[in-house]
Design a protein around this motif. Structure first.
Motif, PDB file in Angstrom:
ATOM      1  N   PHE A 227       0.062  -3.715  -2.775  1.00 47.35           N
ATOM      2  CA  PHE A 227      -1.170  -4.270  -2.213  1.00 47.35           C
ATOM      3  C   PHE A 227      -1.010  -4.611  -0.729  1.00 47.35           C
ATOM      4  O   PHE A 227      -1.990  -4.685  -0.001  1.00 47.35           O
ATOM      5  CB  PHE A 227      -1.552  -5.525  -3.003  1.00 47.35           C
ATOM      6  CG  PHE A 227      -2.858  -6.144  -2.613  1.00 47.35           C
ATOM      7  CD1 PHE A 227      -4.049  -5.658  -3.123  1.00 47.35           C
ATOM      8  CD2 PHE A 227      -2.913  -7.222  -1.732  1.00 47.35           C
ATOM      9  CE1 PHE A 227      -5.267  -6.232  -2.768  1.00 47.35           C
ATOM     10  CE2 PHE A 227      -4.121  -7.798  -1.376  1.00 47.35           C
ATOM     11  CZ  PHE A 227      -5.296  -7.297  -1.894  1.00 47.35           C
ATOM     12  N   THR A 228       0.212  -4.826  -0.275  1.00 52.84           N
ATOM     13  CA  THR A 228       0.561  -5.141   1.116  1.00 52.84           C
ATOM     14  C   THR A 228      -0.104  -6.419   1.625  1.00 52.84           C
ATOM     15  O   THR A 228      -0.867  -6.408   2.581  1.00 52.84           O
ATOM     16  CB  THR A 228       0.237  -3.962   2.073  1.00 52.84           C
ATOM     17  OG1 THR A 228      -1.172  -3.747   2.155  1.00 52.84           O
ATOM     18  CG2 THR A 228       0.919  -2.690   1.613  1.00 52.84           C
ATOM     19  N   PRO A 229       0.204  -7.578   1.027  1.00 54.45           N
ATOM     20  CA  PRO A 229      -0.413  -8.843   1.449  1.00 54.45           C
ATOM     21  C   PRO A 229       0.323  -9.490   2.617  1.00 54.45           C
ATOM     22  O   PRO A 229       1.250  -8.910   3.194  1.00 54.45           O
ATOM     23  CB  PRO A 229      -0.284  -9.699   0.184  1.00 54.45           C
ATOM     24  CG  PRO A 229       1.011  -9.230  -0.411  1.00 54.45           C
ATOM     25  CD  PRO A 229       1.092  -7.748  -0.123  1.00 54.45           C
TER      26      PRO A 229
ATOM     27  N   ALA B  69      -0.580 -16.463  -2.580  1.00 55.81           N
ATOM     28  CA  ALA B  69      -0.551 -16.318  -4.036  1.00 55.81           C
ATOM     29  C   ALA B  69      -0.255 -14.891  -4.476  1.00 55.81           C
ATOM     30  O   ALA B  69       0.256 -14.669  -5.577  1.00 55.81           O
ATOM     31  CB  ALA B  69      -1.878 -16.784  -4.629  1.00 55.81           C
ATOM     32  N   CYS B  70      -0.578 -13.911  -3.633  1.00 58.62           N
ATOM     33  CA  CYS B  70      -0.315 -12.509  -3.993  1.00 58.62           C
ATOM     34  C   CYS B  70       1.147 -12.284  -4.351  1.00 58.62           C
ATOM     35  O   CYS B  70       1.462 -11.463  -5.231  1.00 58.62           O
ATOM     36  CB  CYS B  70      -0.689 -11.583  -2.836  1.00 58.62           C
ATOM     37  SG  CYS B  70      -2.456 -11.487  -2.470  1.00 58.62           S
TER      38      CYS B  70
ATOM     39  N   PHE C 138      -7.040  -0.826  -4.209  1.00 58.76           N
ATOM     40  CA  PHE C 138      -7.876  -1.091  -3.037  1.00 58.76           C
ATOM     41  C   PHE C 138      -7.253  -2.290  -2.309  1.00 58.76           C
ATOM     42  O   PHE C 138      -7.686  -3.420  -2.434  1.00 58.76           O
ATOM     43  CB  PHE C 138      -9.303  -1.392  -3.506  1.00 58.76           C
ATOM     44  CG  PHE C 138     -10.350  -1.374  -2.422  1.00 58.76           C
ATOM     45  CD1 PHE C 138     -10.925  -0.186  -2.020  1.00 58.76           C
ATOM     46  CD2 PHE C 138     -10.775  -2.548  -1.833  1.00 58.76           C
ATOM     47  CE1 PHE C 138     -11.913  -0.165  -1.038  1.00 58.76           C
ATOM     48  CE2 PHE C 138     -11.754  -2.542  -0.854  1.00 58.76           C
ATOM     49  CZ  PHE C 138     -12.328  -1.347  -0.453  1.00 58.76           C
ATOM     50  N   GLY C 139      -6.192  -2.012  -1.558  1.00 59.73           N
ATOM     51  CA  GLY C 139      -5.337  -3.069  -1.047  1.00 59.73           C
ATOM     52  C   GLY C 139      -5.748  -3.626   0.303  1.00 59.73           C
ATOM     53  O   GLY C 139      -6.830  -3.370   0.823  1.00 59.73           O
TER      54      GLY C 139
ATOM     55  N   PHE D  70       8.716  -4.340  -4.470  1.00 56.47           N
ATOM     56  CA  PHE D  70       8.920  -3.948  -3.073  1.00 56.47           C
ATOM     57  C   PHE D  70       7.628  -4.330  -2.353  1.00 56.47           C
ATOM     58  O   PHE D  70       6.651  -3.601  -2.370  1.00 56.47           O
ATOM     59  CB  PHE D  70       9.192  -2.447  -2.990  1.00 56.47           C
ATOM     60  CG  PHE D  70       9.447  -1.933  -1.593  1.00 56.47           C
ATOM     61  CD1 PHE D  70      10.608  -2.260  -0.920  1.00 56.47           C
ATOM     62  CD2 PHE D  70       8.532  -1.101  -0.961  1.00 56.47           C
ATOM     63  CE1 PHE D  70      10.855  -1.764   0.361  1.00 56.47           C
ATOM     64  CE2 PHE D  70       8.768  -0.602   0.313  1.00 56.47           C
ATOM     65  CZ  PHE D  70       9.933  -0.935   0.975  1.00 56.47           C
ATOM     66  N   THR D  71       7.621  -5.519  -1.726  1.00 57.67           N
ATOM     67  CA  THR D  71       6.389  -6.118  -1.239  1.00 57.67           C
ATOM     68  C   THR D  71       6.404  -6.259   0.267  1.00 57.67           C
ATOM     69  O   THR D  71       7.339  -6.822   0.839  1.00 57.67           O
ATOM     70  CB  THR D  71       6.184  -7.518  -1.855  1.00 57.67           C
ATOM     71  OG1 THR D  71       6.400  -7.447  -3.260  1.00 57.67           O
ATOM     72  CG2 THR D  71       4.776  -8.010  -1.598  1.00 57.67           C
TER      73      THR D  71
END
Length: 643
Positions: free
Chosen positions: A478-480, A509-510, A445-446, A518-519
């Motif tokens: 999560f794609t922050p 912090a994510c 649940f990003g 891979f962020t």
């Protein structure tokens, strides 16, 4: 007396134990699995029963013989939360009739079992029984399907319902599921899911009963995106030909919450690397367009899905040493599922060539079945053009044919040296060990949820819940990275210019706390350009790790993670909406060495303005401690670079 009553209750719920039992014990002696002639597997920890599983994959199976062996492995784990996994256990091989067998393993980290078959003919599985029975009414953390009408068709994204097991909703549950039992937490997962449907569960008193999507008979297609869905099913769940193993049913056992995010059973139980050389796979951060709605400002062109916009994204990525830009939905005509032809507004070859000159590679978005329908044609064309990989979206199911598709895509893409990011995907089951070119998974649940969330949505609580549970299964896309941040009181819903819940430091912090090679950086380049200090923090955090530790934390409250890359350490922490002070010992640092610390914390006014933060630098060593205040929905990052 209470233990006697609990045991009596367990016998009533799960059936009496047979006279003849076979036992396998973990190396440390704490976890014990006992199987009886009825294939009931009773798991105990420190002498207390924590769960009994009634297991069967076909009626009439009987035990013929039992053998035991030791498991001792050193597993190379590229792009995982640690570089190498050393794991030991004991295995019991239970030979059954009709060409079947049962393997049960006891590790210090938990217990797992799976069925196998040596049949050469076609094997049809009409159903699998896996009833997880608990000895007492225990607290559980359960994530329910979001599709009541078709529960097996959804994106595997939801909050965790923290409830007594007996009060669980009458809904299908997707994995992982965590249950407090016998003083420990038992988390149910699966590993090595191949050519078989993924496991759901449904609560029934003090049981969690397994459920599986039926094998698809016919598929239909939604007009928009060309996405296929199951229109009709067979009366069985799986079919296969020849000898095979079935998925591992995993019961991870943790005494402390801090052990949960670093439990490695799902990865360790998966089939080893099937693609060989992984040196061509390059983890890294990626500038992302969709979350920020292509929302550039102060530019002299109309921003949107067009060449000028993506040239700007590439320039931003190059300036900040971000190796990737993703072209999300819209670069091809989704309404026609025309993956072989970019839209007229996109000069894809120009973007790819310009990016390569700048040291930035292009990743293309697509729908699972759309790529599958043109798999080799698309891979060949876009590999020749020079893309680095695919972001593959909207599988939204885990029946056997969907699982086979996911493996087929990963295998074929590896042949073309393309990595993949699986979005709209079921909870991971270790396939990134089998195919290391799978760099990331969604199934969380990003941050995208912030675009349509409501005021009462509690994202900060979820943010310090899912790393304990969902991250046991594998990495999270999560794609922050939001630069617009809101407090509990002043957050606003805004689809076209979205705002994250919690502080700026909660977002930063994510990049330390998440397993995520891979962020994405979810915000618009022009928003980042006004926040260069934060961009520099994000891009300075590594994408791969040699070691990961959870220093402290409790599910749904807060979490503090420390990760090592070479000789440097990075520490990140987040809290729920509760303001919190934490003391952090630096005893994990190497004695006798000094470290240059950069400490990024919530500003003194962060409870009022979530974008407030402060940075300080100092020299620290293993004898020092940090005292950090996290604001409501807050967080922090500490970089410790060896001097």
């Amino acid at each position: 007396m209470n233990r006697i009553l609990s045991f009596a209750t367990l016998l009533i719920i799960c059936g009496s134990l047979q006279a003849k039992n076979h036992i396998v014990t973990s190396p440390n002696g704490k976890n014990v699995a006992t199987v009886d002639d009825g294939l009931n597997i009773t798991v105990s920890h420190d002498g207390k029963q924590v769960v009994t599983v009634k297991a069967s994959i076909r009626d009439g199976l009987k035990i013929a013989s039992v053998k035991s062996k030791n498991i001792n492995e050193t597993i190379q784990a590229p792009f995982y939360r640690q570089k190498e996994i050393r794991i030991a256990g004991n295995q019991m091989d239970v030979k059954l009739n009709d060409g079947f067998s049962l393997q049960i393993r006891a590790y210090d980290e938990g217990v797992a079992y799976r069925f196998c078959t040596t049949n050469k003919k076609q094997t049809v599985i009409f159903d699998e029984t896996a009833d997880f029975c608990f000895p007492e009414d225990s607290k559980a953390w359960l994530a329910y399907s979001t599709n009541d009408e078709k529960p097996f068709a959804m994106a595997f994204q939801n909050f965790y319902d923290e409830t007594l097991l007996s009060k669980a909703k009458d809904k299908y549950i997707f994995l992982p599921a965590t249950i407090q039992s016998g003083g420990v937490k038992v988390t149910i997962l699966e590993s090595d899911l191949r050519a078989y449907p993924g496991m759901f569960m449904k609560a029934d008193g003090l049981k969690l009963r397994a459920a599986f999507a039926k094998y698809p008979k016919t598929l239909d297609r939604y007009p928009w995106r060309g996405m296929t869905y199951v229109a009709d099913t067979e009366d069985y769940i799986a079919k296969s030909t020849g000898a095979r193993t079935y998925p591992w049913r995993v019961m991870a056992i943790t005494e402390k919450d801090t052990e949960m995010p670093v439990n490695n059973l799902v990865y360790a139980l998966a089939t080893p690397n099937q693609i060989g050389d992984t040196s061509w796979i390059r983890p890294g951060k990626v500038a992302w367009d969709w979350w920020n709605d292509w929302n550039l400002k102060g530019v002299d062109f109309e921003a949107g899905i067009n060449t000028r916009t993506y040239l700007y994204y590439i320039d931003f990525a190059a300036k900040n040493h971000i190796p990737y830009v993703v072209l999300d939905e819209g670069w091809y005509d989704s309404s026609k599922a025309d993956i072989m032809n970019p839209i007229a507004a996109i000069d894809l070859q120009q973007l790819i060539d310009y990016g390569k000159k700048k040291g930035v590679n292009i990743v293309l978005w697509t729908v699972f079945n759309v790529l599958d329908e043109h798999l080799r044609e698309a891979c060949e064309k876009y590999t020749k053009m020079g893309i680095a990989g695919w972001k593959i979206d909207f599988l939204d199911r885990n029946d056997q044919t969907a699982v086979e598709m996911a493996e087929r895509l990963a295998k074929t893409c590896a042949e073309y040296k393309l990595f993949v990011d699986y979005h709209g995907f079921y909870t991971p089951t270790g396939m990134n060990r089998t195919y290391p070119n799978i760099l990331n998974y969604e199934g969380v649940f990003g941050m995208e949820e912030a675009r349509w969330a409501k005021k009462e949505t509690d994202m900060p609580r979820y943010d310090v819940t899912f790393p304990f549970i969902r991250m046991m299964a594998g990495s999270v896309d999560f794609t922050p990275g939001a630069m617009r941040n809101g407090t509990k009181h002043n957050w606003v819903e805004c689809y076209q210019n979205p705002v994250s819940m919690g502080t700026r430091c909660h977002q930063l912090a994510c990049y330390v706390m998440h397993d995520s090679p891979f962020t994405m950086l979810c915000d618009a380049p022009t928003n980042y350009e006004r926040e260069q200090e934060c961009v520099d923090i994000i891009t300075s955090i590594p994408d791969t790790w040699d070691e990961t530790r959870i220093l402290s934390g409790y599910i749904s409250s807060y979490m503090i993670t420390a990760r090592r890359n070479g000789s440097d350490w990075y520490v990140g922490g987040q809290t729920n909406w509760d303001e919190r002070k934490v003391d952090i010992s630096l005893d994990f640092l190497r004695p006798g060495e000094s470290y240059q610390a950069t400490i990024v914390t919530d500003g003194v006014n962060a409870n009022h303005n979530a974008e407030d933060y402060r940075i300080e630098s100092k020299t620290l060593s293993t004898n020092d401690k940090l005292n950090i205040r996290m604001a409501s929905g807050g967080g922090f990052v500490v970089k410790l670079i060896k001097r």
